[in-house]
Scaffold this motif. Structure first.
Motif, mmCIF file in Angstrom:
data_model
loop_
_atom_site.group_PDB
_atom_site.id
_atom_site.type_symbol
_atom_site.label_atom_id
_atom_site.label_comp_id
_atom_site.label_asym_id
_atom_site.label_seq_id
_atom_site.Cartn_x
_atom_site.Cartn_y
_atom_site.Cartn_z
ATOM 1 N N MET A 1 33.071 35.256 57.994
ATOM 2 C CA MET A 1 33.682 35.535 56.784
ATOM 3 C C MET A 1 32.955 34.878 55.650
ATOM 4 S SD MET A 1 37.631 35.425 55.696
ATOM 5 C CE MET A 1 38.200 36.173 54.102
ATOM 6 N N THR A 2 32.451 35.578 54.557
ATOM 7 C CA THR A 2 31.795 34.926 53.528
ATOM 8 C C THR A 2 32.726 34.437 52.545
ATOM 9 O OG1 THR A 2 31.644 36.883 52.176
ATOM 10 C CG2 THR A 2 29.993 36.436 53.949
ATOM 11 N N THR A 3 32.402 33.078 51.907
ATOM 12 C CA THR A 3 32.773 32.544 50.741
ATOM 13 C C THR A 3 32.343 33.140 49.563
ATOM 14 O OG1 THR A 3 31.393 30.639 50.782
ATOM 15 C CG2 THR A 3 33.466 30.537 52.114
ATOM 16 N N LEU A 4 33.042 33.099 48.615
ATOM 17 C CA LEU A 4 32.875 33.741 47.166
ATOM 18 C C LEU A 4 32.121 32.616 46.353
ATOM 19 C CD1 LEU A 4 35.532 35.963 46.441
ATOM 20 C CD2 LEU A 4 33.477 36.725 47.327
ATOM 21 N N ARG A 5 31.185 32.627 45.762
ATOM 22 C CA ARG A 5 30.393 31.656 45.038
ATOM 23 C C ARG A 5 29.822 32.224 43.886
ATOM 24 N NH1 ARG A 5 28.365 26.778 48.749
ATOM 25 N NH2 ARG A 5 29.896 27.073 50.333
ATOM 26 N N GLY A 6 29.781 31.447 42.616
ATOM 27 C CA GLY A 6 29.083 32.154 41.668
ATOM 28 C C GLY A 6 29.854 33.276 40.611
ATOM 29 N N TRP A 7 29.026 34.194 40.566
ATOM 30 C CA TRP A 7 29.419 35.240 39.711
ATOM 31 C C TRP A 7 30.553 36.161 40.644
ATOM 32 C CZ3 TRP A 7 29.036 40.327 41.394
ATOM 33 C CH2 TRP A 7 27.992 40.757 42.280
ATOM 34 N N ARG A 8 30.644 36.210 41.687
ATOM 35 C CA ARG A 8 31.614 36.947 42.638
ATOM 36 C C ARG A 8 32.773 36.239 42.589
ATOM 37 N NH1 ARG A 8 27.170 37.966 47.658
ATOM 38 N NH2 ARG A 8 26.492 39.964 46.804
ATOM 39 N N TYR A 9 33.036 34.783 42.682
ATOM 40 C CA TYR A 9 34.240 33.919 42.398
ATOM 41 C C TYR A 9 34.665 34.352 41.118
ATOM 42 C CZ TYR A 9 37.291 30.164 42.586
ATOM 43 O OH TYR A 9 38.289 29.286 42.532
ATOM 44 N N GLY A 10 34.059 34.318 40.187
ATOM 45 C CA GLY A 10 34.456 34.779 38.677
ATOM 46 C C GLY A 10 34.790 36.030 38.564
ATOM 47 N N LEU A 11 34.137 37.247 39.262
ATOM 48 C CA LEU A 11 34.887 38.489 39.322
ATOM 49 C C LEU A 11 35.851 38.657 40.042
ATOM 50 C CD1 LEU A 11 33.835 41.261 38.453
ATOM 51 C CD2 LEU A 11 32.712 41.518 40.472
ATOM 52 N N PHE A 12 36.058 38.053 40.951
ATOM 53 C CA PHE A 12 37.154 37.906 41.708
ATOM 54 C C PHE A 12 38.584 37.307 41.157
ATOM 55 C CE2 PHE A 12 40.199 35.678 44.982
ATOM 56 C CZ PHE A 12 40.679 36.882 45.571
ATOM 57 N N LEU A 13 38.240 35.973 40.462
ATOM 58 C CA LEU A 13 39.187 35.468 39.737
ATOM 59 C C LEU A 13 39.622 36.222 38.394
ATOM 60 C CD1 LEU A 13 38.708 31.865 39.794
ATOM 61 C CD2 LEU A 13 40.563 32.922 40.859
ATOM 62 N N GLY A 14 38.617 36.920 37.819
ATOM 63 C CA GLY A 14 38.825 37.926 36.744
ATOM 64 C C GLY A 14 39.778 39.089 37.060
ATOM 65 N N GLY A 15 39.279 39.588 38.377
ATOM 66 C CA GLY A 15 40.297 40.592 38.649
ATOM 67 C C GLY A 15 41.775 40.526 39.000
ATOM 68 N N ILE A 16 41.788 39.174 39.489
ATOM 69 C CA ILE A 16 43.232 38.695 39.984
ATOM 70 C C ILE A 16 44.005 38.446 38.505
ATOM 71 C CG2 ILE A 16 44.845 36.942 40.801
ATOM 72 C CD1 ILE A 16 42.666 36.479 42.961
ATOM 73 N N GLY A 18 43.267 40.029 35.589
ATOM 74 C CA GLY A 18 43.271 41.126 35.105
ATOM 75 C C GLY A 18 44.296 42.150 35.526
ATOM 76 N N PHE A 19 44.838 42.089 36.920
ATOM 77 C CA PHE A 19 45.864 42.787 37.635
ATOM 78 C C PHE A 19 47.033 42.410 37.355
ATOM 79 C CE2 PHE A 19 48.657 43.331 41.277
ATOM 80 C CZ PHE A 19 48.529 44.684 41.479
ATOM 81 N N ILE A 20 47.346 41.049 37.223
ATOM 82 C CA ILE A 20 48.417 40.457 36.725
ATOM 83 C C ILE A 20 48.862 40.773 35.487
ATOM 84 C CG2 ILE A 20 49.835 38.233 36.572
ATOM 85 C CD1 ILE A 20 48.531 37.232 38.967
ATOM 86 N N SER A 21 47.854 40.621 34.514
ATOM 87 C CA SER A 21 48.042 41.002 33.195
ATOM 88 C C SER A 21 48.469 42.558 32.830
ATOM 89 C CB SER A 21 46.793 40.724 32.170
ATOM 90 O OG SER A 21 46.469 39.134 32.137
ATOM 91 N N ALA A 22 47.628 43.481 33.837
ATOM 92 C CA ALA A 22 48.237 44.945 33.676
ATOM 93 C C ALA A 22 49.563 45.172 34.262
ATOM 94 C CB ALA A 22 46.808 45.628 34.316
ATOM 95 N N ALA A 23 49.786 44.286 35.066
ATOM 96 C CA ALA A 23 51.418 44.532 35.759
ATOM 97 C C ALA A 23 52.341 44.060 34.793
ATOM 98 C CB ALA A 23 51.275 43.935 37.095
ATOM 99 N N LEU A 24 51.779 42.956 34.029
ATOM 100 C CA LEU A 24 53.077 42.078 33.086
ATOM 101 C C LEU A 24 53.202 42.877 31.701
ATOM 102 C CD1 LEU A 24 52.865 38.667 34.167
ATOM 103 C CD2 LEU A 24 54.645 40.153 34.693
ATOM 104 N N TYR A 25 52.214 43.694 31.260
ATOM 105 C CA TYR A 25 51.989 44.253 30.017
ATOM 106 C C TYR A 25 53.401 45.253 29.706
ATOM 107 C CZ TYR A 25 50.712 46.851 25.943
ATOM 108 O OH TYR A 25 50.748 47.634 24.854
ATOM 109 N N PRO A 26 53.447 46.006 30.551
ATOM 110 C CA PRO A 26 54.768 47.099 30.157
ATOM 111 C C PRO A 26 55.963 46.396 30.212
ATOM 112 C CG PRO A 26 53.742 47.804 32.402
ATOM 113 C CD PRO A 26 53.066 46.582 31.880
ATOM 114 N N ILE A 27 56.135 45.216 31.241
ATOM 115 C CA ILE A 27 57.253 44.541 31.358
ATOM 116 C C ILE A 27 57.635 43.518 30.322
ATOM 117 C CG2 ILE A 27 58.696 42.972 32.715
ATOM 118 C CD1 ILE A 27 56.913 44.274 35.092
ATOM 119 N N ILE A 28 56.748 42.821 29.747
ATOM 120 C CA ILE A 28 56.961 41.841 28.862
ATOM 121 C C ILE A 28 56.499 42.029 27.546
ATOM 122 C CG2 ILE A 28 56.462 39.545 28.248
ATOM 123 C CD1 ILE A 28 56.428 38.951 31.333
ATOM 124 N N ILE A 29 55.297 42.558 27.372
ATOM 125 C CA ILE A 29 54.570 42.487 26.049
ATOM 126 C C ILE A 29 54.973 43.925 25.221
ATOM 127 C CG2 ILE A 29 52.106 42.702 24.787
ATOM 128 C CD1 ILE A 29 51.242 41.098 27.130
#
Length: 71
Positions: A1-16, A18-29
């Motif tokens: 299994m590979t470890t995420l480094r560099g831009w892939r790690y940033g993309l992974f965290l940004g995706g998480i 973004g997903f949480i923000s998209a899920a909470l928008y209709p509930i809170i904002i």
């Protein structure tokens, strides 16, 4: 299994984030930004209901503690 480094790690965290923000928008904002539509729906749903008659234990009907006092 590979470890995420560099831009892939940033993309992974940004995706998480973004997903949480998209899920909470209709509930809170969205409800906080469009209060009037929710007030109107609540008034329509509670139309014809006497809150004083269905309040359990002869308790006072809830009122907004931050509302302005009537003179």
């Amino acid at each position: 299994m590979t470890t995420l480094r560099g831009w892939r790690y940033g993309l992974f965290l940004g995706g998480i984030v973004g997903f949480i923000s998209a899920a909470l928008y209709p509930i809170i904002i969205h409800p906080m930004m469009n209060i009037e539509s929710y007030k109107q729906a609540q008034a329509e749903n509670r139309q014809g209901i006497n809150q004083e008659a269905i309040q359990p234990g002869n308790m006072k009907v809830w009122s907004d503690p931050f509302g302005r006092k009537k003179e």
